[in-house]
Design a protein around this motif. Sequence first.
Motif, mmCIF file in Angstrom:
data_model
loop_
_atom_site.group_PDB
_atom_site.id
_atom_site.type_symbol
_atom_site.label_atom_id
_atom_site.label_comp_id
_atom_site.label_asym_id
_atom_site.label_seq_id
_atom_site.Cartn_x
_atom_site.Cartn_y
_atom_site.Cartn_z
ATOM 1 N N GLY A 82 -25.527 4.841 -33.136
ATOM 2 C CA GLY A 82 -25.009 4.195 -31.918
ATOM 3 C C GLY A 82 -23.890 3.272 -32.369
ATOM 4 N N TRP A 83 -22.649 3.637 -32.070
ATOM 5 C CA TRP A 83 -21.521 2.812 -32.542
ATOM 6 C C TRP A 83 -21.122 1.807 -31.473
ATOM 7 C CZ3 TRP A 83 -18.001 4.056 -28.846
ATOM 8 C CH2 TRP A 83 -18.012 5.361 -28.337
ATOM 9 N N GLU A 84 -20.552 0.715 -31.930
ATOM 10 C CA GLU A 84 -19.993 -0.270 -30.994
ATOM 11 C C GLU A 84 -18.526 -0.416 -31.361
ATOM 12 O OE1 GLU A 84 -22.455 -3.887 -31.208
ATOM 13 O OE2 GLU A 84 -23.921 -2.607 -32.182
ATOM 14 N N GLN A 85 -17.676 0.090 -30.516
ATOM 15 C CA GLN A 85 -16.242 0.127 -30.821
ATOM 16 C C GLN A 85 -15.547 -1.124 -30.299
ATOM 17 O OE1 GLN A 85 -14.248 2.896 -32.338
ATOM 18 N NE2 GLN A 85 -12.913 1.104 -32.441
ATOM 19 N N GLU A 86 -15.028 -1.917 -31.216
ATOM 20 C CA GLU A 86 -14.237 -3.083 -30.806
ATOM 21 C C GLU A 86 -12.757 -2.708 -30.847
ATOM 22 O OE1 GLU A 86 -17.063 -6.796 -32.168
ATOM 23 O OE2 GLU A 86 -15.498 -6.162 -33.553
ATOM 24 N N GLU A 100 -15.033 -4.573 -26.256
ATOM 25 C CA GLU A 100 -15.934 -3.654 -26.965
ATOM 26 C C GLU A 100 -16.510 -2.639 -26.001
ATOM 27 O OE1 GLU A 100 -19.179 -5.149 -29.694
ATOM 28 O OE2 GLU A 100 -20.425 -3.986 -28.318
ATOM 29 N N MET A 101 -16.742 -1.467 -26.499
ATOM 30 C CA MET A 101 -17.446 -0.461 -25.706
ATOM 31 C C MET A 101 -18.496 0.191 -26.582
ATOM 32 S SD MET A 101 -15.332 2.991 -24.752
ATOM 33 C CE MET A 101 -16.081 3.481 -23.217
ATOM 34 N N ALA A 102 -19.665 0.490 -25.995
ATOM 35 C CA ALA A 102 -20.729 1.121 -26.772
ATOM 36 C C ALA A 102 -21.476 2.138 -25.917
ATOM 37 C CB ALA A 102 -21.698 0.064 -27.291
ATOM 38 N N PRO A 103 -21.807 3.259 -26.517
ATOM 39 C CA PRO A 103 -22.596 4.265 -25.810
ATOM 40 C C PRO A 103 -24.068 4.148 -26.180
ATOM 41 C CG PRO A 103 -21.776 5.220 -27.804
ATOM 42 C CD PRO A 103 -21.421 3.748 -27.850
ATOM 43 N N VAL A 162 -21.428 6.416 -22.478
ATOM 44 C CA VAL A 162 -21.046 5.007 -22.650
ATOM 45 C C VAL A 162 -21.876 4.128 -21.722
ATOM 46 C CG1 VAL A 162 -18.721 5.365 -23.517
ATOM 47 C CG2 VAL A 162 -19.107 5.323 -21.062
ATOM 48 N N LYS A 163 -22.239 2.989 -22.236
ATOM 49 C CA LYS A 163 -23.182 2.169 -21.498
ATOM 50 C C LYS A 163 -22.711 0.732 -21.309
ATOM 51 C CE LYS A 163 -28.068 0.967 -21.721
ATOM 52 N NZ LYS A 163 -28.516 1.194 -20.355
ATOM 53 N N THR A 164 -22.195 0.143 -22.367
ATOM 54 C CA THR A 164 -21.831 -1.267 -22.223
ATOM 55 C C THR A 164 -20.340 -1.476 -22.430
ATOM 56 O OG1 THR A 164 -22.244 -1.683 -24.543
ATOM 57 C CG2 THR A 164 -24.048 -2.125 -23.056
ATOM 58 N N GLU A 218 -14.053 4.704 -19.035
ATOM 59 C CA GLU A 218 -15.450 5.102 -18.898
ATOM 60 C C GLU A 218 -15.597 6.423 -18.153
ATOM 61 O OE1 GLU A 218 -17.564 0.776 -19.115
ATOM 62 O OE2 GLU A 218 -17.693 1.913 -17.244
ATOM 63 N N TYR A 219 -14.839 6.575 -17.084
ATOM 64 C CA TYR A 219 -14.918 7.842 -16.347
ATOM 65 C C TYR A 219 -14.560 9.003 -17.269
ATOM 66 C CZ TYR A 219 -14.868 4.918 -12.132
ATOM 67 O OH TYR A 219 -15.157 3.984 -11.189
ATOM 68 N N GLU A 220 -13.475 8.816 -18.011
ATOM 69 C CA GLU A 220 -13.031 9.901 -18.898
ATOM 70 C C GLU A 220 -14.061 10.161 -19.994
ATOM 71 O OE1 GLU A 220 -10.489 11.975 -18.413
ATOM 72 O OE2 GLU A 220 -10.276 10.880 -16.523
ATOM 73 N N ALA A 221 -14.622 9.090 -20.529
ATOM 74 C CA ALA A 221 -15.616 9.249 -21.590
ATOM 75 C C ALA A 221 -16.868 9.943 -21.037
ATOM 76 C CB ALA A 221 -15.979 7.896 -22.189
ATOM 77 N N LEU A 222 -17.297 9.539 -19.853
ATOM 78 C CA LEU A 222 -18.485 10.160 -19.255
ATOM 79 C C LEU A 222 -18.229 11.637 -18.979
ATOM 80 C CD1 LEU A 222 -19.549 7.263 -16.869
ATOM 81 C CD2 LEU A 222 -20.879 8.134 -18.807
#
Length: 728
Positions: free
Chosen positions: A212-216, A292-295, A279-281, A269-273
């Motif tokens: 589970g990565w957290e991308q900053e 930051e974004m994390a799935p 993606v969640k947060t 987020e739409y594109e990632a989904l």
Amino acid sequence: MSNLRFEALKTAFEHKTTAVEMPEGKVKDYFAQNVFTREKMKEYIAQEVLDQLFDDVDNGRTIHRDIANVVAIGIRKWAMDHGATHFTHWFQPLTGGTAEKHDAFFTLKNGALMEEFSGDSLYQQEPDASSFPSGGIRNTFEARGYSAWDPSSPVFLIGDTLCIPTVFVAYTSEALDYKTPLIRSTAALCHAAREVCAYFDKQVKHVHANLGWEQEYFLVDESLYTARPDLLLTGRTLMGHNSAKSQQLEDHYFGAIPARVLAFMRELEYEALKAGIPVKTRHNEVAPNQFEMAPIFEDVNLANDHNLLVMSIMERVAEKHHFRVLLHEKPYAGVNGSGKHCNWSMSTNTGVNLLAPGKNPYQNLQFITFLVTVLMAVQRHNGLLKASIVSATNEHRLGANEAPPAIISVFLGKQISAVLDKLEHAKAEEAIIINAKKEMKLGVANIPEILLDNTDRNRTSPFAFTGNRFEFRAVGSSANCGAAMLALNAAVAEQLMLFKNEVDARIEKGEAKERVLFDVIKKYIMACKAIRFDGNGYSEEWKAEAAKRGLDCETSVPKIIDNYVLPSSIQMFETTGVLSAAELHSRSEVKWETYVKKLQIESRVMGDLVVNHVLPAAKRYQTMLLQNVLAVKQVFSADETASLNAMDYSIIKQIEEHSGAILEGVEHMTDARHKANRQPDERSKAIAYHDNVLPLMADIRDHADALELIIDDEMWTLPKYRELMFIH
Ligand code: ADP
Ligand code: MG
């Protein structure tokens, strides 16, 4: 005279929030809309073929050509039904990022255009890849590289292009990418972990590594970005005085997300989904304009594909919102850098997280077994793990502003540390109680099922246990996390094999299994103390202590890379079948080569910036002051002139001093660069750049930043930190 900075500022202020169209329906209606999922495959491919395909994929077997041919027809049909005209093999070269070569879905047969996409095109493609780095492998083996389908990661669409996740290998089969060894490492881990699980639960057939990565990342307005040649060409600011307001107030962290940024995030987020990325947060990070974004975590191979995909989606979406996304680990000096925390765990096909405390003593003993095996692996290969996360870019982040230090240690937190301490001092008889009914009890260590100790967090630890997983925090924001994950998987796989060998040997001699397990665990707990550290990773005492404990304390990236070719690393990678000695040598070559190239570019850009932006602005302002001095002399008496001109004199002199120092610095830097370029091999070049070029760049920067403070704001041509960081 026009000033690029002011034009950029004007455009930046005009950038308004871009409207974002919400996809129709609920998330579940558009989730993975652009992915050929197993569900969708059923509509396009016969069930018997799919049964075979899934069985092969799930058991890591090679897909038969006949199956590939049928699957290819289904893939093409689905892709064309969704507007695709081209396809590409999508792979992960060692340069970082992803690479693609697009081919159209048709061919010419007897002069007529025919739609075509065969099993062969799905299977294999030969990108003209001679320009991708191979660290000498292709020269040595005179082999071309080709990309080959990874059926375990689903194909997906980007616009009109079908993307097929692939590995990238030489014809002599050496890996030229990150995906190949990552897949090999998951196989090694699966095998080794399953064998160890067998002591506790014979039902376990598969063990997965999860990520589970957290991308900053930072966002910056596109017009300001383009007015900064350093951002444009190197991804970071090579100069820039700190903004008066920076991150002191920490008011950005979890603050309200600015409207224009929120629109960007929504679209991202739409594109990632739609691309099937769960993606969640999303939230603000500590530094201004940092986010930051994390799935939700997934199998490590898929999660890593998804991270790479997200990085490219980010760049695309940002442009639509007149932003640029900065994935560099340290775009701005003096504020927090960006990392990519990699949350890693192992789980079984029976649904057990091997790094989570269990419901019964057997599960807890299993949990402790896996926990201490990871500790041992990280200790044994701490230098290698550091090598897996270093780069020319992450070098600026490690050890600065809340980032982990350049020494790998593991944070366990109070609860788990207490459990290990108790086990260490317990006697087997007290620790493991087997009653008349042959039930086992863990007498000493009553491990709570859920670790509530999540507040007990040490944000600067490079490798932290966070309740049911390890969080490898030293990984950089721009990295392919595969590099770190494959090293970790392989190191843990090796340790599990060693564990099993030791336990089996004693069981064969007739000792009881529980007793042996307990003894070996206890031995591991005692042996892995060096890597455990819950204190302040920044303190000087820790540096001294870590050196005493024998941990790798090297801070120079080119020397850290040596860890790839240590005998212990080569042996570990070879016994697990993840990388051969030749591949390791080539990887370290590529790392040194990339390091050299990045620093070479930075140093040149630095030279350009000071000579063409900073010094001319300084000269112009100085001339203005000199003219003023002369004018004062003409108007006022000699007595009055002295005091009236005092301030101008001082600034004129300061400008002269800083400008002189810059000119001299540039000369020395250019010399140092030429000397470095003449070194006989990539490693020596990299060391020369690190030792001799980098410090000179820092000196030049200091003088340029000093000038920025002195010179008339209207004459300064490069967007300033306050503008880059606070306009959104
Ligand atoms: P924080 O910022 O507090 O560290 P986040 O919620 O931002 O936490 O991210 C946590 C990440 O860890 C998410 O990607 C989440 O899916 C992942 N994660 C949670 N449990 C596990 C696990 N058992 N294995 C791997 N990753 C996990
Ligand atoms: Mg985290």
